[in-house]
Design a protein around this motif. Structure first.
Motif, PDB file in Angstrom:
ATOM      1  N   LYS A 235       0.841  -1.211   0.000  1.00  0.00           N
ATOM      2  CA  LYS A 235       0.000   0.000   0.000  1.00  0.00           C
ATOM      3  C   LYS A 235       0.875   1.258   0.000  1.00  0.00           C
ATOM      4  O   LYS A 235       0.622   2.208  -0.735  1.00  0.00           O
ATOM      5  CB  LYS A 235      -0.905   0.014   1.245  1.00  0.00           C
ATOM      6  CG  LYS A 235      -2.154  -0.814   1.108  1.00  0.00           C
ATOM      7  CD  LYS A 235      -3.043  -0.642   2.344  1.00  0.00           C
ATOM      8  CE  LYS A 235      -4.297  -1.496   2.245  1.00  0.00           C
ATOM      9  NZ  LYS A 235      -5.110  -1.368   3.474  1.00  0.00           N
ATOM     10  N   ASP A 238       2.686   1.596  -3.381  1.00  0.00           N
ATOM     11  CA  ASP A 238       1.771   2.085  -4.426  1.00  0.00           C
ATOM     12  C   ASP A 238       1.482   3.567  -4.241  1.00  0.00           C
ATOM     13  O   ASP A 238       1.413   4.325  -5.217  1.00  0.00           O
ATOM     14  CB  ASP A 238       0.457   1.295  -4.393  1.00  0.00           C
ATOM     15  CG  ASP A 238       0.649  -0.157  -4.845  1.00  0.00           C
ATOM     16  OD1 ASP A 238       1.693  -0.431  -5.486  1.00  0.00           O
ATOM     17  OD2 ASP A 238      -0.224  -0.992  -4.541  1.00  0.00           O
ATOM     18  N   ALA A 239       1.313   4.007  -2.982  1.00  0.00           N
ATOM     19  CA  ALA A 239       1.031   5.426  -2.704  1.00  0.00           C
ATOM     20  C   ALA A 239       2.203   6.297  -3.131  1.00  0.00           C
ATOM     21  O   ALA A 239       2.006   7.387  -3.695  1.00  0.00           O
ATOM     22  CB  ALA A 239       0.743   5.614  -1.210  1.00  0.00           C
ATOM     23  N   GLN A 241       4.541   5.544  -5.461  1.00  0.00           N
ATOM     24  CA  GLN A 241       4.664   5.528  -6.921  1.00  0.00           C
ATOM     25  C   GLN A 241       3.597   6.411  -7.557  1.00  0.00           C
ATOM     26  O   GLN A 241       3.859   7.145  -8.510  1.00  0.00           O
ATOM     27  CB  GLN A 241       4.547   4.084  -7.429  1.00  0.00           C
ATOM     28  CG  GLN A 241       4.923   3.915  -8.896  1.00  0.00           C
ATOM     29  CD  GLN A 241       6.391   4.214  -9.173  1.00  0.00           C
ATOM     30  OE1 GLN A 241       7.267   3.574  -8.628  1.00  0.00           O
ATOM     31  NE2 GLN A 241       6.634   5.216 -10.026  1.00  0.00           N
ATOM     32  N   GLU A 242       2.366   6.341  -7.020  1.00  0.00           N
ATOM     33  CA  GLU A 242       1.272   7.176  -7.525  1.00  0.00           C
ATOM     34  C   GLU A 242       1.591   8.655  -7.335  1.00  0.00           C
ATOM     35  O   GLU A 242       1.305   9.493  -8.188  1.00  0.00           O
ATOM     36  CB  GLU A 242      -0.016   6.800  -6.779  1.00  0.00           C
ATOM     37  CG  GLU A 242      -1.258   7.502  -7.329  1.00  0.00           C
ATOM     38  CD  GLU A 242      -2.491   7.228  -6.473  1.00  0.00           C
ATOM     39  OE1 GLU A 242      -3.363   8.098  -6.430  1.00  0.00           O
ATOM     40  OE2 GLU A 242      -2.557   6.135  -5.857  1.00  0.00           O
ATOM     41  N   LEU A 243       2.228   8.985  -6.213  1.00  0.00           N
ATOM     42  CA  LEU A 243       2.619  10.372  -5.919  1.00  0.00           C
ATOM     43  C   LEU A 243       3.590  10.890  -6.991  1.00  0.00           C
ATOM     44  O   LEU A 243       3.427  12.014  -7.506  1.00  0.00           O
ATOM     45  CB  LEU A 243       3.268  10.444  -4.539  1.00  0.00           C
ATOM     46  CG  LEU A 243       3.801  11.811  -4.113  1.00  0.00           C
ATOM     47  CD1 LEU A 243       2.662  12.721  -3.668  1.00  0.00           C
ATOM     48  CD2 LEU A 243       4.803  11.668  -2.963  1.00  0.00           C
ATOM     49  N   ASP A 245       3.981   9.754 -10.054  1.00  0.00           N
ATOM     50  CA  ASP A 245       3.279   9.861 -11.345  1.00  0.00           C
ATOM     51  C   ASP A 245       2.419  11.122 -11.383  1.00  0.00           C
ATOM     52  O   ASP A 245       2.371  11.825 -12.403  1.00  0.00           O
ATOM     53  CB  ASP A 245       2.407   8.620 -11.587  1.00  0.00           C
ATOM     54  CG  ASP A 245       3.243   7.344 -11.705  1.00  0.00           C
ATOM     55  OD1 ASP A 245       4.469   7.466 -11.979  1.00  0.00           O
ATOM     56  OD2 ASP A 245       2.683   6.245 -11.515  1.00  0.00           O
ATOM     57  N   ARG A 246       1.754  11.419 -10.252  1.00  0.00           N
ATOM     58  CA  ARG A 246       0.861  12.581 -10.192  1.00  0.00           C
ATOM     59  C   ARG A 246       1.628  13.893 -10.371  1.00  0.00           C
ATOM     60  O   ARG A 246       1.152  14.837 -10.972  1.00  0.00           O
ATOM     61  CB  ARG A 246       0.110  12.566  -8.854  1.00  0.00           C
ATOM     62  CG  ARG A 246      -1.057  13.565  -8.817  1.00  0.00           C
ATOM     63  CD  ARG A 246      -1.999  13.296  -7.655  1.00  0.00           C
ATOM     64  NE  ARG A 246      -1.401  13.524  -6.355  1.00  0.00           N
ATOM     65  CZ  ARG A 246      -1.194  12.585  -5.456  1.00  0.00           C
ATOM     66  NH1 ARG A 246      -1.524  11.331  -5.737  1.00  0.00           N
ATOM     67  NH2 ARG A 246      -0.648  12.864  -4.281  1.00  0.00           N
ATOM     68  N   LYS A 252      11.598   5.392  -9.756  1.00  0.00           N
ATOM     69  CA  LYS A 252      11.029   4.098  -9.384  1.00  0.00           C
ATOM     70  C   LYS A 252      11.192   3.904  -7.877  1.00  0.00           C
ATOM     71  O   LYS A 252      12.209   4.273  -7.280  1.00  0.00           O
ATOM     72  CB  LYS A 252      11.692   2.954 -10.166  1.00  0.00           C
ATOM     73  CG  LYS A 252      13.190   2.840 -10.008  1.00  0.00           C
ATOM     74  CD  LYS A 252      13.744   1.702 -10.836  1.00  0.00           C
ATOM     75  CE  LYS A 252      15.272   1.645 -10.705  1.00  0.00           C
ATOM     76  NZ  LYS A 252      15.875   0.613 -11.541  1.00  0.00           N
TER      77      LYS A 252
END
Length: 732
Positions: A235, A238-239, A241-243, A245-246, A252
């Motif tokens: 979790k 993923d949070a 990596q999403e940060l 990307d955003r 990585k």
């Protein structure tokens, strides 16, 4: 990696030449990614030469011996080491195990490769099973080899890593010895060179060999914990990596595993339970540039709250071994702590492989990059410590201090950054700037305010050293300095100062005795001096005088030897115990400036004007007592060790006296005592107060005075104070 060691001994023993050939070809194929074809051919030729030299030899496990050099070369190839290092890896046991001389290798492969092989061979011949001094001598050899060509130690580290991976064939006691040596010396060196992957391998393999049960239990617990927290870890990952990307940040995210020995060390050192250590979730974010590192840092701080005081910027200020990264700790999901490291691909490579990262060996004439420059600087410091150390044990003690400390970063007044070991003091800083600055240091300013020389420094402080001509190191500094450079330089200075002082005292003691025989040292023939030196097994008259000054030899016995001719020698041997009466001996005058080889006994605190006597003790020089000192009657004093002394008319310095002052209790009386002492031009070293009853107090004063006249003036001034009842000078 195509290394033969993965196969069983039975298969190896029956293997045909073609199988071994295929392994070298697989290895050669690996090298095409970064070496030229002619360089690969030279490596291949070195392998065939080693194969022929080791023909018929096997390892303890039963493998053909040549599998070991090939495995070592594979480890170096992982680091992208140059072709000469790979050739040296193939040939590193040839000199020691096959009797092929160095000059034969030089003819075949050139001087550089022969020097590398010779350097590694000398390190391989280490015998750490002997006493500590032998181990220290070998460590000294290693340091010198590293300074000459750093590739020597890289080949040796790869050699040691393969030996650690194949420890299973050895006896348990030998396994533990090699593992201990690896943890104490090779792992710290790998760490100091920034080779984190190698250092971690050394630590985990050493831990497993030293403590197999503990290693197995922690490994089992780590696997279990990893399964239990997999969901939460995913979790968070993923949070993060999403940060990225955003925010459009290239990078990585990966989970970061703690290695077994690191967990064990934290459990022992910080007395933490396993669950406390595993409760911290560690991640690493790899990005494209230093600029992106700081942008990612801002982004993760906006996602989770950072722990105050837990951010470290090793990009702006790299560690001494070249390590660069941003470190931060955050409050993550459900309040769990998250450790994050943010770095570039290049920083990641450097963190793992250190000085071996993207290796391109550079000569002294080439431009050296930052990491190599730092390593050269460290090695230069190691060489300096080696030159100044009194013996190999002192040297290894000093170097181990520097392998590998946490750092603090201190600024000079001009803004230059100095890297020092954690806990370093202004004296350590002074020696880091320059040896002469350290030797002449008398005080310091930390952030522009005067501070004690023993105060531990904190990162970010600006330190200014105050020096004075003629100042010299204080032996008390050895109780608080932390860096090897400071410790070795202080010891070096004090040792040479002590030697010079002992020579001067020895000359005075010898001349005093010779004067009783109505002659002097200048009248003794050089032939006779050389004969006496040969008798004592010494090379220089200076060494003999130093022995006399330190109390290792009696001045009277040496004088008798010097005054005799050879025919009288045997008679003198029988008469050495006979010494002239002290009334006939000229007294030795004490000036007060003799230094460390003359000390004033604390039991009776003699001062100029007191009748005095001297005692010589082996290795300590001359100790001065009052003639009526009670300690002299309690000790069994050898008559030859007592010297008749007097005070020089030009005696200088301050001398310690202890006074007992009985006084009536009244407000401010202690302050009056201190003020009166100061007005009498004396200084107080120590003051303590005891209540005898409700009316009288007893004050113990330790003061410094010039002589008995100065003391009597002080006592007279103190007696004039209202409330002082009695003053006694304490002896014994």
């Amino acid at each position: 990696m195509g290394i033969v060691t993965d196969q069983s001994p039975a298969t190896l023993q029956t293997a045909e030449a073609g199988l071994v050939m295929s392994d070298i070809e697989v290895f050669a194929d690996r090298l095409t990614s970064y070496l030229e074809p002619e360089q690969i051919n030279l490596v291949r030729r070195a392998y065939y030469y080693a194969e022929q030299a080791h023909d018929g030899q096997t390892r303890r496990s039963g493998e053909p011996y040549v599998t070991h050099p090939l495995a070592v070369a594979n480890i170096l190839a992982d680091m992208h080491m140059d072709y000469q290092s790979l050739m040296a890896a193939m040939l590193h046991d040839v000199i020691e195990d096959t009797g092929i001389p160095k000059n034969a290798l030089e003819k075949q492969f050139g001087a550089t490769v022969a020097e590398l092989v010779d350097g590694v061979s000398k390190l391989t011949q280490m015998d750490f099973e002997t006493k500590a001094e032998a181990q220290a001598e070998n460590f000294q050899k290693m340091a010198l080899a590293m300074a000459k060509d750093i590739r020597v130690i890289l080949v040796k580290l790869a050699d040691r890593l393969h030996n650690m991976r194949t420890l299973g064939a050895l006896r348990p006691d030998k396994r533990r010895r090699i593992a201990k040596e690896t943890l104490e010396i090779y792992a710290p060196i790998a760490h100091r060179l920034g080779m984190h992957t190698l250092s971690t391998d050394f630590e985990d393999l050493g831990f497993k060999a030293m403590h197999p049960m503990r290693s197995t239990m922690i490994d089992r617990a780590v696997r279990s914990a990893r399964g239990n927290r997999k969901e939460l870890l995913n979790k968070i990952l993923d949070a993060l990596q999403e940060l990225l990307d955003r925010h459009g940040l290239p990078g990585k995210v990966m989970g970061r595993e703690k290695h077994l020995y690191g967990i064990y060390q934290k459990m022992r050192g910080k007395r933490k339970a396993f669950n406390e250590i595993m409760d911290v979730y560690a991640f690493r974010i790899i990005v494209d540039s230093p600029d992106t590192c700081y942008r990612v840092l801002g982004a993760v701080h906006s996602l989770y709250k950072p722990f105050p005081g837990r951010f470290k910027d090793y990009i702006a200020i790299p560690k001494a071994n070249g390590y660069q990264s941003l470190h931060t700790t955050l409050f993550g999901l459900h309040g769990v702590p998250i450790e994050i490291q943010i770095r570039t691909e290049e920083m990641e490579e450097t963190a793992n492989s250190g000085i071996a990262a993207h290796w391109l060996y550079k000569s002294k004439d080439d431009v050296i990059n930052g990491h190599h420059a730092r390593t050269r600087k460290w090695l230069k410091g190691v060489l300096e410590m080696q030159e100044r150390a009194g013996n190999s044990l002192e040297f290894i003690e000093n170097v181990k201090i520097d392998l590998f400390p946490d750092e603090v970063y201190i600024f000079t007044p001009k803004g230059r950054i100095m890297e020092l070991a954690k806990g370093s003091t202004p004296v350590d800083f002074a020696y880091a700037v320059h040896t002469d600055i350290g030797n002449s240091c008398i005080a310091c300013r930390v952030n522009r305010r005067l501070a004690p020389l023993s105060e531990p420094l904190q990162s970010g402080q600006t330190v200014e050293i105050i020096t004075a001509p003629g100042a010299r190191p204080n032996p008390a500094w050895l109780t608080f300095v932390t860096t090897g450079k400071a410790r070795s330089n202080i010891r070096h200075f004090l040792k040479h100062q002590r030697h010079a002082e002992s020579v001067a005292l020895g000359e005075r003691l010898l001349d005093k005795v010779l004067a009783g025989f109505e002659t002097c040292l200048a009248d003794i023939t050089e032939q006779r001096i050389n004969a006496v030196l040969a008798e004592y097994g010494l090379n220089l008259m200076e060494d003999l005088l130093a022995d006399i000054g330190l109390g290792n030899r009696m001045a009277y016995v040496v004088a008798r030897r010097l005054l005799l001719n050879d025919s009288q020698h045997d008679q003198a041997m029988a008469d050495d115990s006979a010494q002239p009466d002290s009334e006939e001996e000229p007294a030795l005058a004490i000036k007060g400036t003799e230094g460390m080889v003359v000390s004033f006994a604390r039991c009776c605190n003699p001062i100029p004007g007191d009748p005095i006597i001297g005692l010589t003790s082996v290795g300590r020089g001359l100790e001065i007592h009052q003639e009526n000192c009670r300690e002299l009657s309690l000790r069994k004093i050898h008559p030859d060790s007592a010297l008749h002394l007097t005070w020089d008319k030009d005696v200088s310095g301050e001398f310690t006296v202890e006074l007992q002052v009985e006084l009536e209790q009244q407000r401010g009386i202690i302050a009056q005592l201190a003020a009166s002492t100061n007005m009498a031009d004396a200084s107080i070293d120590k003051i303590s107060v005891d209540e005898r009853d409700g009316r009288v107090s007893v004050v113990q004063l330790v003061v410094r005075v010039r002589d008995r006249l100065h003391l009597s003036q002080l006592i007279k001034r103190l007696r004039a104070l209202n409330g002082v009842m009695r003053i006694t000078r304490l002896k014994n």
